[in-house]
Design a protein around this motif. Structure first.
Motif, PDB file in Angstrom:
ATOM      1  N   GLN A  82      16.843  58.701  59.293  1.00  0.00           N
ATOM      2  CA  GLN A  82      17.711  58.739  58.118  1.00  0.00           C
ATOM      3  C   GLN A  82      18.511  60.032  58.055  1.00  0.00           C
ATOM      4  N   ALA A  83      17.951  61.141  58.497  1.00  0.00           N
ATOM      5  CA  ALA A  83      18.720  62.390  58.543  1.00  0.00           C
ATOM      6  C   ALA A  83      19.929  62.244  59.456  1.00  0.00           C
ATOM      7  N   LYS A  84      19.749  61.563  60.582  1.00  0.00           N
ATOM      8  CA  LYS A  84      20.879  61.315  61.480  1.00  0.00           C
ATOM      9  C   LYS A  84      21.908  60.409  60.814  1.00  0.00           C
ATOM     10  N   ARG A  85      21.435  59.411  60.091  1.00  0.00           N
ATOM     11  CA  ARG A  85      22.343  58.479  59.424  1.00  0.00           C
ATOM     12  C   ARG A  85      23.109  59.181  58.308  1.00  0.00           C
ATOM     13  N   ILE A  86      22.442  60.044  57.577  1.00  0.00           N
ATOM     14  CA  ILE A  86      23.093  60.824  56.520  1.00  0.00           C
ATOM     15  C   ILE A  86      24.230  61.656  57.110  1.00  0.00           C
ATOM     16  N   ALA A  87      23.970  62.314  58.236  1.00  0.00           N
ATOM     17  CA  ALA A  87      25.018  63.102  58.893  1.00  0.00           C
ATOM     18  C   ALA A  87      26.137  62.215  59.412  1.00  0.00           C
ATOM     19  N   ALA A  88      25.789  61.049  59.958  1.00  0.00           N
ATOM     20  CA  ALA A  88      26.799  60.135  60.487  1.00  0.00           C
ATOM     21  C   ALA A  88      27.745  59.653  59.397  1.00  0.00           C
ATOM     22  N   LEU A  89      27.246  59.489  58.180  1.00  0.00           N
ATOM     23  CA  LEU A  89      28.094  59.052  57.065  1.00  0.00           C
ATOM     24  C   LEU A  89      29.028  60.146  56.568  1.00  0.00           C
ATOM     25  N   GLY A  90      28.862  61.357  57.083  1.00  0.00           N
ATOM     26  CA  GLY A  90      29.760  62.445  56.722  1.00  0.00           C
ATOM     27  C   GLY A  90      29.200  63.431  55.723  1.00  0.00           C
ATOM     28  N   PHE A  91      27.929  63.291  55.348  1.00  0.00           N
ATOM     29  CA  PHE A  91      27.324  64.221  54.400  1.00  0.00           C
ATOM     30  C   PHE A  91      26.905  65.515  55.104  1.00  0.00           C
ATOM     31  N   ASN A  92      27.071  66.629  54.420  1.00  0.00           N
ATOM     32  CA  ASN A  92      26.526  67.901  54.917  1.00  0.00           C
ATOM     33  C   ASN A  92      25.728  68.631  53.843  1.00  0.00           C
ATOM     34  N   LEU A  93      25.324  67.888  52.797  1.00  0.00           N
ATOM     35  CA  LEU A  93      24.496  68.469  51.744  1.00  0.00           C
ATOM     36  C   LEU A  93      23.640  67.374  51.115  1.00  0.00           C
ATOM     37  N   ILE A  94      22.357  67.656  50.949  1.00  0.00           N
ATOM     38  CA  ILE A  94      21.435  66.749  50.262  1.00  0.00           C
ATOM     39  C   ILE A  94      20.734  67.526  49.151  1.00  0.00           C
ATOM     40  N   ARG A  95      20.739  66.942  47.961  1.00  0.00           N
ATOM     41  CA  ARG A  95      19.994  67.495  46.841  1.00  0.00           C
ATOM     42  C   ARG A  95      18.635  66.800  46.761  1.00  0.00           C
TER      43      ARG A  95
END
Length: 647
Positions: free
Chosen positions: A81-94
């Motif tokens: 999921q961390a890879k998927r989060i980055a793939a979607l263009g996110f660079n910040l998670i709260r």
């Protein structure tokens, strides 16, 4: 069966059914992230901007990861999921709802009898999330207090006044007067921030990938929880503490002691409440700094339609943090008459301070036009210079299988997913320019504490989509700690919040750069820049012509975005991302199955010669080319949300 929206009717029984899988194909925008997060050192506030330690400007496109998604996602899926989060263009998670009583387990464990001990197993899961996200170039925002409910075992004075039938107590508001609650909160943040993550080898407080902390979520006195301390709330011990502080403040500043405690009134009571908040937050921030944390600190949030009277105490943090939720039909809102979700964000932009939006979304679910919101948030954020928008949320359910349709789980909502990569690319690659002009709302102290908000200020509502809008903070004699905030030289000064900056009868509002426009009479939003061109909303109203694309669709509600991925203008790019969204409705049994409205129409794109149209899986899609224009029949896409036009 007929689905009807906005007067348009479509036979729902001919809509195709689509199952959303946990790892369905998505565009890969992970190239936007530098790895690992923290490579450039600490993020700090520099005037109205965020910058890395090496001086590089920092811009964050983020999401919330909350509740059960935190503690019930299996370790193997955390990395995926961390890879998927980055793939979607996110660079910040709260990291959010880590301490909330309704989440089992939470950071205190499962059904813990007290909340003074951090659970090692829960910390281990958080450590894995933080490490996995860091490796993918995704930064982390930590909340220190969200939904913690203290127990009788926590040693809270006068606990019996605030306990519920289950023997727990919500501490929102009470923390500002209760010394024992403050001590428990200090103990938590010391333990939490000093915890060493074995996967990174660093304490949370020392990790540059952890860029910010929030002291207490949605916990203000000025507009929400001051009322909890009043004489009629059956909390005599807490009320006595509150009244004593109010009396002392009134005596110190020569104010009316019979008025100052009346938290629901504007004017002097709001000045007093700001002071109460600031004194609490100053102690919490001092502890964080003494403990070694050098990152950004947000005190609490402007949320729930707060007025600008709550901004002074928020300005004591490193940045102003906002929450804003809209509803269906945001595109139709006439700013001369009504506030929209982004006008509430704009009202929190304090001059010479960064601004984050740690929660935004539209509800109730499933709003038919929800896929428009990422595009509008990203566009206004780029135009206004907002620093860190975060959707609420990426996921709230465990990320182990297909998720039930939910407003708080964009990870499995095909409507939201369709436009999240487009929004990330637009915002993070600065495809929309900053506003040319800045307007500064310059108010007297009396005006500042009078209850001005987008609800009653047409100036705020009509300015923010045209030009940059900031709120100046004046010197307030009773608030010696308040640093006045002024806009940069050249800003256009607004002293009357009731002045309209759109002509009467206007049907659209357009940015002063000419790059985006919201036609609220039609319900259409367009962006027209060299590297992003899009149309979203009611596309059935006629052909939409932009610089390099033409959208001709018959759709009650849809969006099409065309974007360059190689940094070149669309008309010369050799790698173009096409994002497409239409109306989607979940089936009624709660499964991850949606009904998708078929889209009909044409998309024309003027681009470099010799490109091929492909699906994400590499399969070629049919299209025609004529005189350098690629003509795509959207009727043949069979539900594809993304296409690539590339060499």
């Amino acid at each position: 069966m007929i689905a009807s929206t906005g007067g348009a009717e479509t036979r729902a029984d001919i809509w195709p059914r689509e199952r959303v899988l946990p790892y369905s194909p998505i565009p890969d925008l992970s190239f936007l992230n530098e790895k690992p997060a923290g490579l450039r050192g600490r993020v700090r506030a520099q005037g109205a901007e965020l910058v890395f330690a090496d001086g590089t400007p920092a811009r964050f496109w983020g999401a919330n990861l909350q509740a059960y998604a935190l503690f019930s996602t299996r370790p193997a899926n955390i990395r995926a999921q961390a890879k998927r989060i980055a793939a979607l263009g996110f660079n910040l998670i709260r990291i959010h709802h880590h301490d909330s009583h309704w989440v089992t387990p939470n950071v205190f464990g499962t059904n813990a009898p007290e909340t003074t001990r951090l659970d090692p197993q829960s910390l281990d899961i958080l450590d894995q999330w933080i490490s996995a996200l860091k490796d993918e170039g995704v930064y982390v925002w930590l909340d220190l207090h969200v939904g913690r409910r203290v127990t009788a075992a926590d040693g809270i004075e006068d606990f019996d006044e605030i306990t519920d039938a289950e023997g727990h107590a919500d501490i929102h508001g009470y923390n500002y007067v209760s010394g024992s609650i403050r001590e428990r909160m200090l103990e938590f943040q010391k333990a939490y921030m000093s915890h060493v993550n074995p996967f990174t080898g660093m304490a949370y407080r020392d990790d540059p990938a952890i860029i910010a902390v929030l002291i207490s979520n949605e916990n203000d006195l000025t507009h929400h929880f001051g009322n909890a301390l009043l004489p009629d709330k059956n909390v005599p011990a807490h009320n006595a503490l509150y009244m004593a502080v109010a009396d002392a403040f009134a005596a110190r500043h020569g104010l009316d002691r019979e008025q100052i405690w009346r938290s629901w009134e504007f004017g002097a009571p709001k000045i007093f409440l700001n002071d109460m908040e600031q004194r609490f937050h100053a102690a919490m921030m001092e502890d964080l700094r003494q403990g070694g944390f050098e990152g950004l600190i947000a005190t609490t949030n402007s949320w729930g339609n707060m007025s600008i009277a709550g901004l002074p105490s928020l300005s004591e943090g490193s940045l102003i943090d906002m929450h804003s939720y809209g509803g269906p039909g945001e595109l139709d809102i006439d700013p001369l008459r009504q506030a929209d979700m982004l006008s509430w964000v704009a009202a929190g932009q304090v001059a010479d301070m960064p601004l984050s939006i740690s929660e935004w979304n539209v509800s109730p679910f499933p709003a038919e036009d929800r896929f428009v919101s990422p595009l509008r948030v990203a566009t206004s954020a780029a135009h206004q210079g907002w620093d860190a928008p975060m959707i609420y949320g990426y996921a709230q359910q465990p990320l182990n299988q297909a998720l039930e349709p939910s407003n708080w789980d964009a990870a499995s909502d095909p409507a939201m997913l369709a436009m999240l990569p487009a929004a990330a690319l637009l915002y993070r690659r600065a495809h929309v320019q900053p506003a040319r002009e800045t307007y500064a709302l310059r108010l007297t102290p009396a005006q500042l504490f009078a209850g001005i908000s987008p609800e009653n200020s047409v100036a705020i509502r009509t300015l923010y989509e045209q030009s940059r809008l900031v709120v100046e903070l004046p010197q307030v004699p009773e608030l010696g700690w308040l640093a006045p905030r002024r806009a940069a030289e050249g800003a256009l000064v607004v002293t009357n919040p009731e002045t309209a900056y759109l002509p009467h009868g206007a049907g659209f509002v357009e940015s002063d750069t000419g790059e985006f426009r919201r036609d609220f009479a039609r319900g259409l939003f367009t962006v027209d820049t060299a590297r992003t061109q899009l149309a979203a909303g009611r596309l059935e109203g006629g052909e939409v012509q932009l610089s390099d694309i033409v959208v001709n669709m018959k759709a009650p509600m849809a969006a099409v975005a065309v974007q360059s991925l190689d940094g070149q203008p669309i008309n010369g790019s050799e790698k173009i991302l096409i994002s497409i969204a239409g109306r989607l409705q979940p089936v009624e049994d709660g499964r991850s199955v949606y009904l998708r409205e078929p889209l009909q129409g044409q998309l024309h794109i003027r681009a470099a010669d010799g490109l091929r149209l492909r699906q994400l899986d590499g399969k070629t899609q049919p299209h025609d080319t004529e005189n350098g224009v690629y003509m795509i029949d959207l009727s043949y896409l069979s539900g594809e949300q993304w296409l690539m036009l590339e060499r």
